[in-house]
Design a protein around this motif. Structure first.
Motif, PDB file in Angstrom:
ATOM      1  N   PHE A 181      -6.701  39.495   1.013  1.00 23.25           N
ATOM      2  CA  PHE A 181      -6.137  39.059  -0.267  1.00 23.25           C
ATOM      3  C   PHE A 181      -4.633  39.285  -0.308  1.00 23.25           C
ATOM      4  O   PHE A 181      -3.875  38.460  -0.822  1.00 23.25           O
ATOM      5  N   ARG A 414      -9.667  40.121  -9.272  1.00 23.63           N
ATOM      6  CA  ARG A 414      -8.233  40.303  -9.046  1.00 23.63           C
ATOM      7  C   ARG A 414      -7.819  41.712  -9.474  1.00 23.63           C
ATOM      8  O   ARG A 414      -7.047  42.386  -8.766  1.00 23.63           O
ATOM      9  N   SER A 472      -3.920  35.741  -1.830  1.00 23.96           N
ATOM     10  CA  SER A 472      -3.605  35.551  -3.246  1.00 23.96           C
ATOM     11  C   SER A 472      -2.384  34.667  -3.422  1.00 23.96           C
ATOM     12  O   SER A 472      -1.470  34.680  -2.596  1.00 23.96           O
TER      13      SER A 472
END
Length: 509
Positions: A181, A414, A472
């Motif tokens: 991520f 997240r 991300s």
């Protein structure tokens, strides 16, 4: 020492070499020479197997779930537990040399993290002045099951114990997804992890003036009397042993389950289902169930995991358990992962006073997100809470909705990854040494785990569902500063004041 055995000279109890005795006939010498050569290769092969042997499992990891050691679940779990034995898989050779993903966020501006991220500073406060030394890591190994080292974005794992079920595998999987991520952003670090239930690093053991510094230990829960560093639990990536999907899929299923029955049409009692034998609190709660003599407005159900496993978990789906207006949260051995699932149900959560906390629950407020229940008078308190809620349905429904909304907003994946990122980054700042790869550690990576043929059934399915597909598009949220001590105290005082007011109502009742 050489011994003469049937005319042949052999050394020692284990075969080292055989030599025919001079003067024996050609045929006899040929027969015995062939026998010796065969025996030599037999022992050589046995020794090679011994050196290559890797123990798989030495105890049944699911004593309450598996009725037969030959069940398919046991076989799957045995294969899957090998995934963390990296030398067995040869992960050091199979992992890529470097991570090809590059972190190039589209959005450089960021928002501030939720307030519960502030507890990161509190959990690391113990080592703020002293820092964390290599010796602390070494002395803490006796309390840990895993040692995780990250060097140049590569992950290395050393195991000390036998974690329960596959908690270690899914925790490791979550950390590997964090690296996908936010590729290249996590600093080098060296940490210890415990995947069991009970807190390990007790404050009382380090209060004497000449006491050694406490080792830092990551764990799923904490308590006031312990120094364990709280980390998101393994179930955010799935709990296949009990058919609990990864968090995003599980939360979506629970939200859909909430829509089946409106709050006002739900059963007007308090509901709990689980294993009642893991703690005294749960055993005591059983007294509150419906009986011929009493109705405490409580409906309790024993979870038979062995039967559920055999029948494919038809009667234990969490999304089917949002049918009552009130749901009870009671701790197990320590904190229970059931907390977030109960709060997500839109029902007013009746929380029997917890001793332990996880990484997000310290910001919850009584009468806003849940109804507090005393440990000492459970049955009467539960009965009063249900009657109060049925007499004030709008207020009870609002508390239930607020609890669910908090879970939905706090626990986005997240936020989970951002919490992990900031916790590990702040921890790395405290290290007084440069992390290096331990001699007994093996490299692990998500590519090898995900592609392993040993990964079967829901274990493979849940990892596929929880896999980060790409880096991300945003940078992590901004970590807020630590709470000032007076702010923490004021917050705790407010929670205590609200709880005492409810206790007054309960006592008058």
């Amino acid at each position: 020492m050489a011994n003469n055995v049937n005319g042949f000279w052999c050394h020692g109890d284990q075969f080292c070499g055989c030599f025919s005795k001079v003067g024996l006939g050609q045929v006899k010498r040929l027969v015995f020479t062939t026998t010796c050569i065969f025996f030599f290769f037999f022992l050589f092969a046995a020794a090679l197997v011994h050196l290559m042997y890797v123990p798989i499992i030495q105890r049944n990891p699911l004593p309450q779930m598996i009725s037969s050691p030959q069940s398919s679940t046991t076989k799957h779990l045995t294969r899957i537990e090998n995934l963390l034995n990296c030398s067995y898989l040869g992960l050091r050779q199979n992992c890529p040399n470097n991570n090809s993903s590059v972190f190039k966020p589209d959005e450089l501006s960021t928002k501030t993290c939720p307030d519960y991220f502030r507890w990161i500073h509190n959990d690391l406060q113990q080592w703020k002045n002293s820092g964390i030394t290599k010796n602390m890591i070494e002395t803490g190994k006796s309390s840990a099951e895993l040692r995780l080292v990250i060097v140049n974005g590569e992950v290395f794992l050393e195991k000390f114990g036998k974690p329960y079920q596959t908690r270690d595998l899914f925790t490791l999987w979550g950390i590997l997804q964090l690296l996908k991520f936010y590729p290249g952003m996590l600093p080098d670090l060296d940490l210890l992890f415990f995947t069991g239930d009970k807190t390990m690093i007790k404050k009382i053991d380090y209060q004497e003036p000449n006491s050694a510094s406490p080792p830092p230990l990551f764990h799923y829960c904490g308590e006031e009397d312990a120094l364990d560093i709280v980390f998101p639990d393994w179930t955010f990536w799935g709990w296949p042993e009990v058919n609990v999907m990864p968090w995003e899929q599980m939360l979506s299923a629970i939200k859909n389950g909430n829509k089946r029955i409106k709050w006002e049409n739900r059963v007007p009692y308090a509901y709990w289902k689980g294993n009642p034998y893991v703690s005294l609190e749960r055993k005591d709660l059983r007294k509150c169930n419906l009986s011929d003599k009493y109705d405490w407005n409580v409906r309790l159900y024993k979870q038979n995991w062995s039967k559920e496993n055999e029948e494919g978990f038809k009667h234990s789906k969490l999304e089917d358990q949002c049918t009552h207006r009130y749901k009870i949260y009671v701790e197990g051995v320590t904190w229970s992962v059931s907390e977030k699932y109960i709060l997500a149900c839109d029902s007013m959560t009746l929380m029997i006073k917890p001793r332990y906390y996880d990484f997000f629950s310290r910001n919850m407020v009584p009468m806003q997100h849940y109804w507090p229940i005393r440990n000492t008078n459970k049955c009467r308190d539960l009965k009063f809470a249900v009657e109060w809620g049925n007499n004030h349905p709008d207020k009870a429904q609002a508390i239930g909705k607020a609890g669910s909304r908090l879970i939905e907003e706090f626990l986005t994946m997240r936020n989970i990854y951002d919490y992990m990122f900031h916790l590990l980054s702040e921890y790395a700042k405290l290290l007084k040494f440069k992390p290096t790869i331990p001699s007994k550690a093996q490299r692990v990576c998500w590519e090898t785990i995900a592609s392993s043929k040993k990964l079967k059934g829901p274990w493979k399915e849940y990892m596929e569902q929880s896999m980060v597909k790409s880096p991300s598009d945003k940078i992590p949220c901004a970590l807020p500063p630590p709470y000032e001590p007076q702010v923490v105290q004021a917050f705790l005082d407010t929670k205590e004041k609200i709880t005492r007011q409810v206790e007054v109502w309960q006592t008058e009742y």
